[in-house]
Design an enzyme around this catalytic site. Structure first.
Site, PDB file in Angstrom:
ATOM      1  N   CYS B 258       0.810  -1.217   0.000  1.00 20.37           N
ATOM      2  CA  CYS B 258       0.000   0.000   0.000  1.00 20.37           C
ATOM      3  C   CYS B 258       0.847   1.273   0.000  1.00 20.37           C
ATOM      4  O   CYS B 258       0.390   2.305  -0.459  1.00 20.37           O
ATOM      5  CB  CYS B 258      -0.977   0.005   1.171  1.00 20.37           C
ATOM      6  SG  CYS B 258      -0.186  -0.132   2.763  1.00 20.37           S
ATOM      7  N   ARG B 259       2.076   1.205   0.500  1.00 23.28           N
ATOM      8  CA  ARG B 259       2.901   2.414   0.492  1.00 23.28           C
ATOM      9  C   ARG B 259       4.095   2.313  -0.441  1.00 23.28           C
ATOM     10  O   ARG B 259       4.966   3.162  -0.419  1.00 23.28           O
ATOM     11  CB  ARG B 259       3.388   2.733   1.921  1.00 23.28           C
ATOM     12  CG  ARG B 259       2.285   2.921   2.931  1.00 23.28           C
ATOM     13  CD  ARG B 259       1.391   4.133   2.618  1.00 23.28           C
ATOM     14  NE  ARG B 259       2.147   5.365   2.501  1.00 23.28           N
ATOM     15  CZ  ARG B 259       2.376   6.195   3.526  1.00 23.28           C
ATOM     16  NH1 ARG B 259       1.893   5.942   4.700  1.00 23.28           N
ATOM     17  NH2 ARG B 259       3.076   7.296   3.343  1.00 23.28           N
TER      18      ARG B 259
END
Lengths: 341, 313
Positions: B258-259
């Site tokens: 997600c990052r």
């Protein structure tokens, strides 16, 4: 032991096996949907590559694609990805039984002998020169308990026994056996062999080094060329899955049996090819000289040598156990339903 | 699994089905990759680090936006000689955490074991601290592959007598049970765990994603829960989660993506601020270096003599 006056015995490090979860998923699927109670042997394909880390040996790996994609009889030549340098294909056979009792009752010695006989016949028919991976045939027996999603299994890597065993005249890192120029040329030749999709997965080969220190790698079938060319050196090379500095890996055993029965050599200079980070590494690779003094019988196809090769696996307290893996967490529909809820 | 994650999973799956894969490059702007850029970067990884190869995985799980023979990247049998906790102890003893930056040689995320040298903080290189997604432990209760959770302590191993197995008396067989790494005097049998490390393309986040499949010292499949021992403890159970692999059967540990885009963007920005023009085919080298901070003990191959791009100076 006989033959020890020539030096210490050449000892081979056994092949190691590893089975990917995908293999058991595919086998379960076949068993439930196609095989039923059929216990006929199934042709499978194992994959291996030269050792590529100085601390761990490479393994013979079974993946989902190791099993035939169609459950029909003529799928033994299924087009597995050829030319993948990290997946040299080796032919194997799977005996999957219907019960734990019949699994335990399998006549392991005769199954092993049957595979060894195939290797021996391929040596004498010349098939090995065309398809060198036939030297490393393997055998897997298993019982798939599909009620508990539990798989019992055991591998064998049949090796023809030399009688008396080979002894060793020398064994050292390849980097110490060649001049700088030779080593450089050999490294280039090996990397070329490994990078070409036509040869990357050919695990046995010939190495010749001419008087100008130029190394070249050839297929086994070019032995006559190699021998008659008046090369300064000729070595028998193979992809060595083993990482140990003082022992060659298992595939060399049948290679030596092949060389001495097919080409009648008593002195064999071998090259255990190993890599570091995917490139030829002559510091990890070994060069050795094996001395062989087998009887005349070895030239006869009728005389089938004894074979060894059942993998030994020790469980708790050093007791020998079958390998067993439980995959209920990823296979059992009720458990999958719970985790998906 | 936590409901929130579940819902997000459903949402993500729906979005992936409805949207077309990225085709326009946003590598420098967002740190993400288009499908073609992923293939380009993957080809470059395979050619520079040949222990990696492309694979097609399970036919039923194939993604139509990727070529059948290039579904994901994998390198197998990578040794993991120590547990991450041991590395962290040493590492702290040596002076510190994180990322060393060295102007002289474009040094990147430090490999572990290097002491902090003071220069590192001001640059504010991306730290994995920002990657935390959830304090919640999303892992279901642990049960070994070798026995089910409701089974007795010692799974019923089937013993056998094997008087005919000649290998044990064969003089030409090297007699050792499975080979523990040969450095002497270190008792830790776990040291020779090995990993299959794979990289998939995450269509939703438009970044690569790393997956770990572990094997114990006797080459038996390792339960994903035990894989967390080989993950930096800052990340175990937070950024590293256990999920279904998109191309292989079973549950596998994965660094949650997600990052990833943000971190890669920061890395790219730092490079650009130094006048280095990052090239998209080097993306996976940068990416794997950054992943090394999450899985410090797994010695996979991301080396090459780079030169992270053409320098514009």
């Amino acid at each position: 032991m006989a033959g020890q006056d020539n030096g210490p015995l050449l000892q081979f490090s056994p092949f190691q096996s590893a089975v990917d979860e995908g293999f058991w998923h595919r086998l379960s699927d076949m068993k439930l949907n196609h095989l039923g109670l059929d216990e006929s042997p199934i042709p499978i394909t194992g994959f291996y590559a030269p050792c590529s880390h100085s601390q761990v040996s490479n393994r013979l790996t079974l993946l989902g694609e190791s099993l035939p994609s169609e459950p029909s009889a003529h799928s033994s030549n299924s087009p597995f990805s050829s030319g993948n340098r990290n997946k040299c294909s080796i032919p194997g056979v799977l005996y999957n039984t219907n019960t734990l009792e019949s699994f335990k009752a399998l006549d392991k010695q005769s199954l092993l002998e049957a595979e060894a006989k195939k290797i021996w016949e391929d040596i004498h028919s010349g098939r090995v020169e065309q398809e060198s991976s036939l030297l490393s045939r393997f055998l897997l027996i298993s019982f798939a308990d599909l009620k508990q999603w539990k798989f019992y299994y055991r591998f064998a890597f049949p090796a023809l026994k030399l009688d008396p065993p080979a002894t060793i005249a020398s064994l050292e890192p390849a980097s110490q056996c060649f001049s700088l120029q030779e080593a450089e040329s050999l490294t280039v030749a090996c990397n070329e062999w490994r990078n070409s999709s036509t040869t990357a997965d050919v695990p046995f080969f010939l190495v010749s080094i001419d008087s100008n220190s130029h190394a070249s790698i050839r297929h086994l079938k070019d032995w006559e060329v190699c021998r008659s060319d008046g090369h300064k050196q000729c070595l028998f090379g193979f992809y060595d899955p083993c990482h140990l500095p003082n022992n060659p890996g298992w595939p060399l055993r049948n290679f030596i049996a092949f060389i001495c029965s097919r080409w009648n050599l008593q002195k064999i200079r071998f090259f255990c090819y190993r890599e570091h980070r995917g490139f030829a590494d002559l510091g990890l690779s070994l060069v050795g000289e094996a001395l062989i003094s087998v009887s005349q019988e070895w030239k006869h196809c009728k005389h089938i040598p004894k074979a060894v090769g059942w993998e030994v696996y020790e469980g708790n307290k050093g007791k020998k156990v079958f390998r067993c893996i439980t995959l209920a967490n990823s296979m059992d529909p009720t458990k999958l339903a719970v985790t998906a809820a | 699994m936590v409901l929130k994650d579940k819902l997000h999973g459903v949402f993500k799956g729906t979005v992936e089905r409805m949207t077309n894969p990225r085709t326009v490059s946003a590598f420098k702007e967002k740190g993400v990759l288009s499908v073609n850029e992923f293939l380009l970067a993957g080809d470059n990884l395979v050619s520079k680090c040949p222990t990696w190869s492309w694979e097609s995985g399970e036919p039923s799980k194939r993604k139509s936006y990727l070529p059948a023979e290039k579904q994901f990247l994998i390198t197998r049998n990578v040794p993991c000689m120590r547990r991450a906790s041991a590395v962290e102890e040493e590492y702290e003893a040596a002076g510190g955490e994180v990322l060393v930056d060295d102007d002289d040689n474009d040094g990147w995320l430090a490999t572990h074991g290097k002491p902090k040298d003071g220069k590192s903080e001001e640059e504010n290189l991306p730290s994995m601290e920002t990657l935390e997604i959830s304090k919640k432990n999303t892992i279901q209760s642990f049960s070994s592959h070798f026995g089910g959770e409701e089974e007795e302590d010692i799974p019923d191993m089937e013993e056998y007598e094997d008087p005919d197995n000649l290998i044990e008396t064969d003089p030409a067989t090297l007699q050792s049970s499975y080979l523990v790494a040969h450095e002497p005097d270190d008792d830790n049998i776990l040291r020779t765990r090995t990993y299959d490390v794979s990289i998939t393309y995450d269509k939703y986040y438009q970044t690569p994603r790393v997956w770990l499949t572990g094997y114990d010292e006797s080459r038996m499949l390792l339960h994903p829960e035990l894989v967390l021992e080989d993950v930096s403890q800052d990340h175990a159970r937070k950024t590293v989660t256990i999920e279904d692999h998109p191309h292989l059967p079973g549950k596998h540990a994965s660094v949650h993506p997600c990052r990833h885009g943000d971190v890669m963007k920061k890395i790219i920005d730092v490079l650009m601020s130094r006048g280095v023009e990052p090239e998209v085919d080097k993306y996976l080298f940068l990416f794997l270096k950054f992943v090394a901070s999450v899985i410090p003990t797994i010695e996979y191959d991301y080396t090459m003599d780079f030169d992270l791009g053409s320098s514009s100076t």
